[in-house]
Design a protein around this motif. Structure first.
Motif, mmCIF file in Angstrom:
data_model
loop_
_atom_site.group_PDB
_atom_site.id
_atom_site.type_symbol
_atom_site.label_atom_id
_atom_site.label_comp_id
_atom_site.label_asym_id
_atom_site.label_seq_id
_atom_site.Cartn_x
_atom_site.Cartn_y
_atom_site.Cartn_z
ATOM 1 N N ASP A 66 6.121 3.524 -9.055
ATOM 2 C CA ASP A 66 5.334 2.339 -9.429
ATOM 3 C C ASP A 66 4.824 1.604 -8.239
ATOM 4 O OD1 ASP A 66 4.766 0.095 -10.724
ATOM 5 O OD2 ASP A 66 6.693 -0.505 -11.307
ATOM 6 N N SER A 110 2.810 -2.433 -9.284
ATOM 7 C CA SER A 110 3.735 -3.316 -9.777
ATOM 8 C C SER A 110 3.454 -4.646 -9.112
ATOM 9 C CB SER A 110 5.269 -3.020 -9.366
ATOM 10 O OG SER A 110 6.093 -4.359 -9.640
ATOM 11 N N ASP A 169 5.551 -7.074 -8.796
ATOM 12 C CA ASP A 169 6.854 -7.344 -8.085
ATOM 13 C C ASP A 169 6.708 -6.788 -6.690
ATOM 14 O OD1 ASP A 169 9.249 -7.842 -7.087
ATOM 15 O OD2 ASP A 169 10.354 -7.290 -8.756
ATOM 16 N N VAL A 191 9.315 -4.165 -5.504
ATOM 17 C CA VAL A 191 8.824 -2.972 -6.126
ATOM 18 C C VAL A 191 7.705 -2.253 -5.191
ATOM 19 C CG1 VAL A 191 8.385 -1.637 -8.180
ATOM 20 C CG2 VAL A 191 10.198 -3.362 -8.163
ATOM 21 N N GLN A 192 6.778 -3.061 -5.080
ATOM 22 C CA GLN A 192 5.494 -2.504 -4.591
ATOM 23 C C GLN A 192 5.580 -2.140 -3.300
ATOM 24 O OE1 GLN A 192 1.992 -5.272 -3.282
ATOM 25 N NE2 GLN A 192 1.218 -4.303 -5.290
ATOM 26 N N ASN A 210 10.329 2.008 -8.722
ATOM 27 C CA ASN A 210 11.342 1.085 -9.221
ATOM 28 C C ASN A 210 12.539 1.904 -9.787
ATOM 29 O OD1 ASN A 210 12.446 -1.097 -10.581
ATOM 30 N ND2 ASN A 210 10.742 -1.732 -11.838
#
Length: 778
Positions: free
Chosen positions: A716, A719, A721, A724-725, A730
């Motif tokens: 991911d 994202s 977020d 997460v990035q 994720n």
């Protein structure tokens, strides 16, 4: 106002004329004004005109005096007067270089009048002296824009500005104010001028070795040594220092760790946390980052939970283990807010002390230590971090270390903000320090020869000795210069350099530490590392600054203290995995064979270290396959998160897994265990299992078999977020087996679906045996 430490810092420039003298400080402005001589009414009548400027305008209360006429004097005294006048003129050059913050020396002459006036007095009618004999007004050394703006500033800020403009020769800092406007009609300009003086004053107050002027003097000396190419290690002979290296799970490892566990309840903890997460692509403070996605535990939360676990198990009744956090101007408010919002993550508020590092130090443009102005703002200067070595001075000036000693603490532990493996070596290093009687113990890891990491080295020169960090690019030439023809090479037996790698995690004997702080005020030696544009080393590619490092503490030890420095070494996979780089930078580093130091590897290494400890005890833990996210290669699993409340070091792990050979965990599994009362006797896991044992409860995992879809890392990269990035993936929690041992003696399974040791259709549905005999409450 910062006071200069009487100890001279090694390698610094000789103090120059005009600098602050710690043994003869400038008089307060009030005293100087009282000392200034004022004209009497009688003198005014005699035709002597006296002009005096106030302290605010002329600086430090010094009176600027000019005579525009003369008074009659007796003919018999004329010769004597001329002699005095001649003598007075001899002293004029010295007076002209006198700092404005010093009162002028007392002068002979008519009572109540300056000597310059009485020396011009002649008998008979008043006559106007030739123009060339007039005493010209004293020329101000201040740029016009500053001189016109002095009334905007506090008295201490005025004095500092004048002092900077009166520094001798090429070190003069008047350029800071040369482009100032003379008019202060615009409010914006006024505020910008005030902001600059506030910034300069802040540096002056926070720099422990002589304030801002001391910083500039030190810089001139160090920059000159850098220009000449002086080697600070020249003449020192390197050798392997005292210390111990371990492999996890061995008898010597466990015995030393057990020895250290007796000391864990007497530790104060110092977290060096001055950094923002911008470099990582995170818009908040780094200690607020999650260590892993399985539970979302933040770094600061993980550290506090570990300290509280040690406190509950090894401290005496009612004894709290203190934590000091060093913040910066960028992180202080956010750190306080994070702690307050989360109720200090379970700690009592009075356990935590926050000390804020200064705003940094001025960047320097050249070898004369001219402070670098902001390229876009003539009313601002460039600032750079001074380094984490300031922590020692802060612990001293705030009385933190001394207070801990008075509370019965015996040790202090320094650790950094984003290393989830930091406490795996705590008990082990305490055991080593206890055995060897160390004042300072550096936690280290094995390093390959010429690897780009500092090394712990014993240095000797005659009867002098010090064990300290030596940068990797200095070690090899130092070895060659002292008779080791091959330089830094790997040992044929271990495959590593005999000089262990420094990871900047330190352990101090608190009593000795406090004594050294009392002697040195915590001031660490500085270094400078300018990047030159020309061969003559006179032009910098960009502004530089002085720095200091906390690991240079051994350089201030004296006498027998120097022999009480050593190391504790453990494989880096178990003790060091910092999260400090952006993903793109990590990809480039990993391609060169260097640890990338990114969020994804920090999370993977945290689980991997737990798995390695479990394997060392005899548990059967498979390794997951390699996967790549955003260009970073990591192991896919298993994800093993053992919370500190369950176990915090290898010896505690051993007690929690009483029959390790009966524990089997597949490479794709995820395991989360928490609670002091929990024990795992036998387990077969192929999926995701979360077991919690509430405070006051006890439970045993016995003959439990779990097989479910589990948790999967899913790419991911887009994202929104940040957490997460920065990882590139994720955590998709498809199916989880949850078990809670409650303090009332019941078990609460929250399976999705419920699947413990037998299929759901065969489980009992009532009472306290919901786990079908696979889990028992002890």
């Amino acid at each position: 106002m910062a006071r200069k430490n009487n100890r001279k810092r090694g390698g610094n420039a000789q103090r120059k004329n005009g600098s602050a003298d710690p043994n003869n400080p400038p008089q307060p402005a009030e005293e100087q004004e009282a000392a200034a001589t004022t004209p009497t009414q009688e003198e005014t009548k005699e035709g002597i005109e006296v002009k005096m400027e106030e302290a605010k305008t002329n600086g430090g209360g010094e009176a600027a005096v000019a005579a525009s006429g003369s008074a009659p004097a007796g003919n018999g005294e004329e010769k004597k007067k001329k002699k005095k006048k001649k003598k007075k003129k001899k002293k004029t050059p010295a007076q002209s270089t006198q700092s404005p913050d010093q009162s002028p020396p007392a002068q002979a002459g008519k009572a109540g009048a300056p000597a310059e006036q009485t020396s011009q007095a002649k008998k008979g009618p008043a006559t106007k002296p030739p123009a060339e004999e007039k005493n010209p007004p004293k020329k101000s050394p201040l740029p016009p824009g500053l001189e016109q703006s002095l009334s905007l500033f506090t008295p201490s800020q005025q004095e500092l500005a004048k002092k900077l403009c009166e520094l001798p020769g090429s070190t003069n800092q008047a350029h800071l104010f040369e482009n100032w406007s003379v008019e202060d009609s615009e409010n914006d300009v006024v505020e910008r001028k005030r902001a600059l003086l506030s910034k300069l004053e802040s540096v002056d107050e926070s720099y422990p070795d002589g304030g801002l002027v001391g910083y500039l003097e030190n810089a001139v000396g160090l920059l000159e040594k850098s220009r000449r190419g002086e080697n600070p290690l020249e003449g020192w002979s390197p050798s392997v220092p005292k210390g111990e290296a371990f492999e996890v799970g061995t008898e010597s490892f466990l015995d030393t760790e057990k020895l250290g566990l007796k000391e864990v309840g007497k530790c104060g903890f110092v977290l060096v946390a001055g950094g923002l997460g911008e470099r990582l692509g995170y818009g908040d403070i780094k200690i607020g980052l999650p260590t892993e996605l399985a539970t979302g535990t933040r770094y600061i939360q993980f550290y506090i939970e570990t300290i509280l676990a040690f406190q509950s198990r090894y401290s005496g009744p009612g004894k709290k283990l203190p934590l000091c956090i060093m913040t910066s101007g960028d992180t202080n408010d956010k750190t306080v807010a994070l702690l307050t919002k989360n109720n200090y993550f379970g700690m009592d508020k009075d356990q935590i002390t926050i000390v804020q590092q200064g705003k940094g130090v001025p960047a320097l443009n050249d070898n004369d230590a001219h402070i670098a102005l902001d390229s876009e703002d003539p009313y601002d200067i460039q600032m750079k971090p001074h380094g984490h070595g300031d922590i020692h001075a802060l612990l001293h000036s705030h009385g933190v270390a001394k207070s801990w000693l008075e509370q019965g603490m015996k040790w202090t532990v320094f650790f950094q903000d984003t290393n989830g493996l930091a406490f795996h070596t705590l008990a082990l290093s305490l055991g080593v320090s206890s055995k060897l009687g160390l004042i300072m113990n550096s936690i280290t890891c094995p390093r390959k020869a010429k690897q780009a990491i500092g090394a712990i080295v014993k240095l000797t020169k005659g009867d002098q000795e010090k064990t300290m960090n030596v940068e990797y690019n200095q070690l090899d030439p130092l070895l060659r210069a002292s008779g080791h023809d091959n330089g830094d090479v790997n040992d044929s037996t271990t495959g590593f350099s005999p000089f262990p790698g420094n990871i900047n995690q330190l352990l101090f004997n608190l009593d000795s530490y406090v004594q050294v702080l009392g002697r040195t005020k915590g001031v660490m030696p500085e270094f400078v590392n300018p990047k030159y544009k020309d061969d003559e080393k006179t032009i910098f590619k960009k502004p530089t600054r002085l720095e200091c490092m906390m690991q240079d503490f051994p350089t201030v030890l004296e006498g027998s203290e120097t022999a009480k420095v050593g190391f504790t070494s453990l494989a880096s996979e178990l003790c060091f995995s910092p999260v400090k780089n952006a993903t793109a930078d990590g990809v480039a580093l990993q391609a060169k064979g260097t640890h990338p130091g990114v969020a994804a590897t920090g999370e993977a290494d945290q689980s991997s270290a737990v798995c390695e400890i479990l394997r060392s005890l005899g548990c059967n833990v498979e390794k997951g396959v390699k996967v790549t996210f955003s260009g970073i290669e990591i192991g896919s699993g298993p994800d093993c998160i053992l919370k500190p409340s369950f176990a915090a070091c290898a010896s505690e792990f051993k007690g929690k897994f009483s029959n390790p050979s009966a524990v089997n965990i597949s490479g794709r599994s995820s395991l989360v265990l928490s609670g002091d009362g929990l024990v795992v006797e036998s387990l077969d896991l192929d999926g995701a299992l979360v077991v919690e044992c509430e405070e006051g409860a006890s439970g045993v995992i016995r003959n439990l078999s779990v097989s479910n879809e589990g948790w999967v890392k899913v790419a991911d990269e887009k994202s929104e977020d940040e957490v997460v990035q920065m990882r590139g993936y994720n955590m998709n929690k498809i199916e989880t087996e949850n078990i809670v041992f409650k303090h009332d003696g019941t078990i609460d399974p929250k399976s999705e679906p419920a699947d413990l040791s037998t299929p759901a259709s065969e489980e009992e549905s009532e009472g306290n045996t919901l786990c079908g005999g696979a889990c028992t409450i002890m």
